[in-house]
Write a protein that holds these residues in place. Structure first.
Motif, PDB file in Angstrom:
ATOM      1  N   UNK A 116       0.785  -1.402   0.101  1.00  0.00           N
ATOM      2  CA  UNK A 116      -0.045   0.152   0.127  1.00  0.00           C
ATOM      3  C   UNK A 116       0.855   1.415   0.077  1.00  0.00           C
ATOM      4  N   UNK A 117       2.096   1.177   0.285  1.00  0.00           N
ATOM      5  CA  UNK A 117       2.996   2.309   0.533  1.00  0.00           C
ATOM      6  C   UNK A 117       3.824   2.427  -0.984  1.00  0.00           C
ATOM      7  N   UNK A 118       3.697   1.888  -1.851  1.00  0.00           N
ATOM      8  CA  UNK A 118       4.349   1.579  -3.044  1.00  0.00           C
ATOM      9  C   UNK A 118       4.718   3.083  -3.554  1.00  0.00           C
ATOM     10  N   UNK A 119       3.868   4.025  -3.586  1.00  0.00           N
ATOM     11  CA  UNK A 119       3.928   5.473  -4.300  1.00  0.00           C
ATOM     12  C   UNK A 119       4.826   6.095  -3.212  1.00  0.00           C
ATOM     13  N   UNK A 120       4.525   5.866  -1.839  1.00  0.00           N
ATOM     14  CA  UNK A 120       5.521   6.666  -1.076  1.00  0.00           C
ATOM     15  C   UNK A 120       6.914   6.112  -1.186  1.00  0.00           C
ATOM     16  N   UNK A 121       7.194   4.846  -1.261  1.00  0.00           N
ATOM     17  CA  UNK A 121       8.277   4.498  -1.420  1.00  0.00           C
ATOM     18  C   UNK A 121       8.984   4.781  -2.744  1.00  0.00           C
ATOM     19  N   UNK A 122       8.278   4.775  -4.047  1.00  0.00           N
ATOM     20  CA  UNK A 122       8.691   5.291  -5.072  1.00  0.00           C
ATOM     21  C   UNK A 122       9.108   6.824  -5.195  1.00  0.00           C
ATOM     22  N   UNK A 123       8.516   7.452  -4.259  1.00  0.00           N
ATOM     23  CA  UNK A 123       8.736   9.041  -3.980  1.00  0.00           C
ATOM     24  C   UNK A 123      10.060   9.212  -3.385  1.00  0.00           C
ATOM     25  N   UNK A 124      10.116   8.322  -2.086  1.00  0.00           N
ATOM     26  CA  UNK A 124      11.408   8.304  -1.706  1.00  0.00           C
ATOM     27  C   UNK A 124      12.423   8.062  -2.233  1.00  0.00           C
ATOM     28  N   UNK A 125      12.531   7.024  -2.982  1.00  0.00           N
ATOM     29  CA  UNK A 125      13.730   6.422  -3.920  1.00  0.00           C
ATOM     30  C   UNK A 125      13.861   7.629  -4.869  1.00  0.00           C
ATOM     31  N   UNK A 126      13.104   8.377  -5.549  1.00  0.00           N
ATOM     32  CA  UNK A 126      13.458   9.401  -6.479  1.00  0.00           C
ATOM     33  C   UNK A 126      14.039  10.598  -5.823  1.00  0.00           C
ATOM     34  N   UNK A 127      13.684  10.860  -4.657  1.00  0.00           N
ATOM     35  CA  UNK A 127      14.410  12.000  -3.805  1.00  0.00           C
ATOM     36  C   UNK A 127      15.766  11.416  -3.343  1.00  0.00           C
ATOM     37  N   UNK A 128      15.947  10.271  -3.078  1.00  0.00           N
ATOM     38  CA  UNK A 128      17.282   9.830  -2.427  1.00  0.00           C
ATOM     39  C   UNK A 128      18.494   9.851  -3.600  1.00  0.00           C
ATOM     40  N   UNK A 147      14.282   0.300   3.990  1.00  0.00           N
ATOM     41  CA  UNK A 147      12.891   0.238   4.245  1.00  0.00           C
ATOM     42  C   UNK A 147      12.320   1.301   4.602  1.00  0.00           C
ATOM     43  N   UNK A 148      10.671   1.209   4.589  1.00  0.00           N
ATOM     44  CA  UNK A 148       9.705   2.389   5.153  1.00  0.00           C
ATOM     45  C   UNK A 148       8.700   1.310   5.574  1.00  0.00           C
ATOM     46  N   UNK A 149       8.439   1.896   6.893  1.00  0.00           N
ATOM     47  CA  UNK A 149       7.185   1.199   7.569  1.00  0.00           C
ATOM     48  C   UNK A 149       6.692   2.166   8.641  1.00  0.00           C
ATOM     49  N   UNK A 150       5.381   2.312   8.758  1.00  0.00           N
ATOM     50  CA  UNK A 150       4.698   3.221   9.795  1.00  0.00           C
ATOM     51  C   UNK A 150       5.094   4.586   9.731  1.00  0.00           C
ATOM     52  N   UNK A 151       5.555   5.404   8.583  1.00  0.00           N
ATOM     53  CA  UNK A 151       5.923   6.420   8.648  1.00  0.00           C
ATOM     54  C   UNK A 151       7.508   6.762   8.753  1.00  0.00           C
ATOM     55  N   UNK A 152       8.275   5.751   8.889  1.00  0.00           N
ATOM     56  CA  UNK A 152       9.820   5.698   9.413  1.00  0.00           C
ATOM     57  C   UNK A 152      10.624   5.108   8.098  1.00  0.00           C
ATOM     58  N   UNK A 153      11.422   5.972   7.446  1.00  0.00           N
ATOM     59  CA  UNK A 153      12.446   5.429   6.603  1.00  0.00           C
ATOM     60  C   UNK A 153      13.660   5.120   7.123  1.00  0.00           C
ATOM     61  N   UNK A 177      14.408  16.227   7.010  1.00  0.00           N
ATOM     62  CA  UNK A 177      13.694  17.450   6.540  1.00  0.00           C
ATOM     63  C   UNK A 177      13.447  17.490   5.118  1.00  0.00           C
ATOM     64  N   UNK A 178      14.359  17.176   4.451  1.00  0.00           N
ATOM     65  CA  UNK A 178      14.022  16.870   2.817  1.00  0.00           C
ATOM     66  C   UNK A 178      12.846  15.845   2.786  1.00  0.00           C
ATOM     67  N   UNK A 179      12.963  14.598   3.340  1.00  0.00           N
ATOM     68  CA  UNK A 179      11.969  13.689   2.747  1.00  0.00           C
ATOM     69  C   UNK A 179      10.484  14.442   3.444  1.00  0.00           C
ATOM     70  N   UNK A 184       4.595  13.500   2.498  1.00  0.00           N
ATOM     71  CA  UNK A 184       4.094  13.854   3.935  1.00  0.00           C
ATOM     72  C   UNK A 184       4.077  12.485   4.734  1.00  0.00           C
ATOM     73  N   UNK A 185       4.065  11.344   4.086  1.00  0.00           N
ATOM     74  CA  UNK A 185       3.744  10.215   4.920  1.00  0.00           C
ATOM     75  C   UNK A 185       4.850   9.967   5.709  1.00  0.00           C
TER      76      UNK A 185
END
Length: 192
Positions: A116-128, A147-153, A177-179, A184-185
């Protein structure tokens, strides 16, 4: 051949730029003499007895000195080893090149992400990839997503960034701060 040297935020690490590609793709960190056996260059650097970490980036090698080692004595040794390696065009890895050599795999997750977090993880990867990785490479290191779970990267700092006195500030004030700003997740970033 001339090898440039740059300081890093980690006073124990120096970044060496040989003016050519070191790792055509990915990065590779050697945190022990045993790990360095895969690379004649890393092994030669560890053989000085004064090196505790070697990191290969696209166009640089970051070397971390053991606690208490004086860089004024070690730096000429490191430059000589690097010059010998690059002038002789010796292979970076046993077996000839980086093909088939495992880069510290990002598949080694600390936590498994929820589908369910696939879009969030993709956005995190893009920024990284676009914002964070170039910045930490400039400091002689890299970052690995864990990893990413419960709002924690979960992230791992490598090279000069690993063990750097400012690594906590980098993770919390910089990357977190950047992420949080763009995704927002994200509520927190933790070292893995």
């Amino acid at each position: 051949m001339f090898i440039e040297t740059e300081t890093t935020p980690n006073p124990a690490s120096l970044k060496f730029l040989p003016g050519r590609t070191v790792m055509p793709t990915g990065t590779r960190e050697f945190a022990s003499p045993e790990a360095a056996e895969a690379s004649p260059l890393a092994q030669a650097l560890f053989d000085t007895g004064e090196v505790v970490n070697v990191f290969y980036g696209w166009d640089f090698v970051t070397v971390t000195a053991a606690p208490g080692v004086d860089w004024s004595a070690l730096k000429p040794q490191v430059v000589a080893i690097l010059l010998d390696h690059f002038v002789s065009e010796a292979p970076l890895f046993k077996g000839g090149n980086a093909d088939g050599i495992a880069v510290p795999p990002e598949e080694e997750m600390v936590v498994e992400s929820d589908e369910a977090d696939a879009d969030t993880v993709a956005a995190i990867h893009e920024l990284l990839e676009t914002r964070v990785r170039p910045a930490v490479a400039g400091d002689g290191g890299d970052i690995a997503y864990r990893g990413f779970k419960d709002g924690v990267v979960y992230l791992t700092l490598q090279g000069a960034c690993s063990g750097c006195p400012s690594s906590t500030a980098t993770l919390k004030q910089g990357i977190e701060s950047l992420l949080k700003h763009y995704v927002p997740e994200v509520v927190e970033v933790r070292a893995a």
